[in-house]
Enzyme design. Structure first.
Site, PDB file in Angstrom:
ATOM      1  N   ARG A  51      -5.357  38.342 -38.683  1.00 14.12           N
ATOM      2  CA  ARG A  51      -4.922  37.330 -39.660  1.00 14.12           C
ATOM      3  C   ARG A  51      -5.429  35.958 -39.229  1.00 14.12           C
ATOM      4  NH1 ARG A  51      -0.369  38.214 -42.836  1.00 14.12           N
ATOM      5  NH2 ARG A  51      -1.045  36.298 -43.859  1.00 14.12           N
ATOM      6  N   GLN A  72      -3.623  39.122 -46.290  1.00 13.43           N
ATOM      7  CA  GLN A  72      -3.374  40.288 -45.437  1.00 13.43           C
ATOM      8  C   GLN A  72      -4.452  41.344 -45.646  1.00 13.43           C
ATOM      9  OE1 GLN A  72      -0.695  40.946 -43.092  1.00 13.43           O
ATOM     10  NE2 GLN A  72      -2.221  42.484 -42.572  1.00 13.43           N
ATOM     11  N   HIS A  95      -1.087  40.120 -52.009  1.00 12.34           N
ATOM     12  CA  HIS A  95      -1.114  39.564 -50.642  1.00 12.34           C
ATOM     13  C   HIS A  95      -2.565  39.601 -50.142  1.00 12.34           C
ATOM     14  CE1 HIS A  95       0.203  38.144 -46.908  1.00 12.34           C
ATOM     15  NE2 HIS A  95       0.887  39.159 -46.439  1.00 12.34           N
ATOM     16  N   CYS A 140       0.903  46.131 -42.534  1.00 12.67           N
ATOM     17  CA  CYS A 140       0.838  44.658 -42.489  1.00 12.67           C
ATOM     18  C   CYS A 140       1.941  44.051 -41.636  1.00 12.67           C
ATOM     19  CB  CYS A 140       0.868  44.094 -43.902  1.00 12.67           C
ATOM     20  SG  CYS A 140       2.401  44.418 -44.800  1.00 12.67           S
ATOM     21  N   ASP A 161       3.516  50.339 -46.086  1.00 14.83           N
ATOM     22  CA  ASP A 161       4.262  49.078 -46.043  1.00 14.83           C
ATOM     23  C   ASP A 161       5.725  49.424 -46.310  1.00 14.83           C
ATOM     24  OD1 ASP A 161       4.931  46.373 -46.045  1.00 14.83           O
ATOM     25  OD2 ASP A 161       4.055  45.941 -48.014  1.00 14.83           O
ATOM     26  N   ARG A 220       3.587  30.735 -50.243  1.00 18.05           N
ATOM     27  CA  ARG A 220       4.192  32.077 -50.305  1.00 18.05           C
ATOM     28  C   ARG A 220       5.431  31.944 -51.190  1.00 18.05           C
ATOM     29  NH1 ARG A 220       5.672  36.327 -45.581  1.00 18.05           N
ATOM     30  NH2 ARG A 220       3.440  36.605 -45.861  1.00 18.05           N
TER      31      ARG A 220
HETATM   32  N1   CP Z   1       2.185  40.599 -42.871  1.00 17.46           N
HETATM   33  C1   CP Z   1       2.733  39.410 -43.119  1.00 17.46           C
HETATM   34  O1   CP Z   1       2.379  38.708 -44.065  1.00 17.46           O
HETATM   35  O2   CP Z   1       3.718  39.053 -42.248  1.00 17.46           O
HETATM   36  P1   CP Z   1       4.732  37.860 -42.387  1.00 17.46           P
HETATM   37  O3   CP Z   1       5.680  38.180 -43.514  1.00 17.46           O
HETATM   38  O4   CP Z   1       5.434  37.802 -41.054  1.00 17.46           O
HETATM   39  O5   CP Z   1       3.987  36.589 -42.680  1.00 17.46           O
HETATM   40  N1  NVA Z   2       5.394  44.018 -49.216  1.00 14.90           N
HETATM   41  C1  NVA Z   2       5.972  43.202 -48.183  1.00 14.90           C
HETATM   42  C2  NVA Z   2       4.895  42.572 -47.361  1.00 14.90           C
HETATM   43  C3  NVA Z   2       5.387  41.693 -46.248  1.00 14.90           C
HETATM   44  C4  NVA Z   2       4.288  41.026 -45.493  1.00 14.90           C
HETATM   45  C5  NVA Z   2       6.835  42.136 -48.822  1.00 14.90           C
HETATM   46  O1  NVA Z   2       6.434  41.581 -49.848  1.00 14.90           O
HETATM   47  O2  NVA Z   2       7.925  41.863 -48.314  1.00 14.90           O
END
Ligand code: CP
Ligand code: NVA
Length: 300
Positions: free
Chosen positions: A287, A131, A128, A259, A219, A101
């Site tokens: 997930r 997700q 993502h 998400c 989101d 990530r």
């Molecule tokens: N939705 C999601 O990816 O959550 P986190 O940022 O907690 O991993």
């Molecule tokens: N769009 C959000 C998703 C978090 C899971 C971010 O990137 O912070």
């Protein structure tokens, strides 16, 4: 056999997604007892915060007989400037898969190019996909599938929106995005989907996107790394809150997806996220099941 990565929804075909979900369903029902990760290790590199991604991958690897290593990019040499290509080659000598990530999507591509083991995209500024796989699985569970269904995206044209566009391209459902001017999804991904014949439309009017939708998605307005823009974004996204009024325009059977983490009172009201149409807790749980299936397919 060549190693296989999961960097984008389009890395899988429609049939592969279906069989991945069949496996995830068996895992969720407790009908799967194998340990395809026995003796194996998943390295998880995090340059951004995480609750769901970290815990679901770590628990998932453990439940499949393997283990996971949490590597904060602040603590490993990557955070001090060691090249991602070197990190990829070194980790490939120790572990059996890498989940990453980070901010810049090209870093993930570079990692995957130099790693000799599977690499999984656990969120970048661009996408993502893990997700969205879980979201699609949740849709299949709640609505019986995505065939002939209309999905609405309301809010920021962010990493999640981009992966939904790819999903619409691969799976063939209708996707309507409502985003304010200047906050549209990635142009290249949108154009690619359109050129491939995907049924994807963008509007600035949330009501147009939600009308008759079977799944309503939103989101946060400021994603990780955009904290400084939060105030500007709050103003730009005024009128884009998913509330009970907006949900009334959706199909009566519609589900609400997010998400998480969520900002109640911004992109969604508390009554919608806590209401009967919300599937956000199933979505979060899924997930685990979907990523276990992914780990079994890529690393098993
Ligand atoms: N939705 C999601 O990816 O959550 P986190 O940022 O907690 O991993
Ligand atoms: N769009 C959000 C998703 C978090 C899971 C971010 O990137 O912070």
């Amino acid at each position: 056999m060549a190693k296989r990565d999961f960097l984008a929804i389009a890395d899988f075909t429609r049939d592969e997604i279906r069989s991945l979900f069949d496996l995830a369903e068996r895992m969720k029902q407790g009908a799967y007892r194998e340990e395809p990760l026995a003796g194996k290790t998943l390295a998880m590199i995090f340059a951004k915060s995480s609750t769901r991604t970290r815990v679901s991958f770590e628990v998932g690897a453990y439940q499949l007989g393997g283990q996971a290593l949490f590597l904060s990019s602040r603590d490993i040499q990557l955070g001090r400037g060691e090249p991602i290509a070197d990190t990829a080659r070194v980790l490939s000598r120790y572990v059996d898969g890498i989940m990453i990530r980070t901010f810049d999507h090209t870093e993930v591509l570079e990692l995957a190019r130099h790693a000799t083991i599977p690499v999984i995209n656990g969120l970048t500024d661009l996408s993502h996909p893990c997700q969205v796989l879980a979201d699609l699985f949740t849709m299949r569970e709640a609505l019986g599938g995505w065939e002939g269904k209309r999905v609405a995206w309301v809010g920021d044209g962010n990493n999640m929106a981009n992966s939904w566009i790819e999903a619409a391209q691969v799976l063939g459902f209708e996707l309507r995005l409502a985003c304010p001017e200047g906050f549209e999804p990635n142009r290249a991904m949108f154009d690619r989907a359109k050129a491939a014949g995907a049924c994807v439309e963008i509007t600035e009017v949330p009501e147009e996107a939600v009308e008759g939708a079977h799944a309503v998605n939103t989101d946060v307005w400021a994603s990780m790394g955009q904290e400084q823009e939060a105030e500007v974004r709050r103003r730009a996204f005024k009128g884009y809150t998913v509330d009970a009024e907006l949900m009334k325009l959706a199909d009566p059977t519609a589900i609400f997806l997010h998400c998480l983490p969520a900002h109640r009172g911004e992109e969604v009201t508390a009554d919608v996220i806590e209401g009967p149409q919300s599937r956000v807790w199933d979505e979060a749980e899924n997930r685990l099941h979907v990523q276990k299936a992914l780990l079994a397919v890529l690393m098993g």
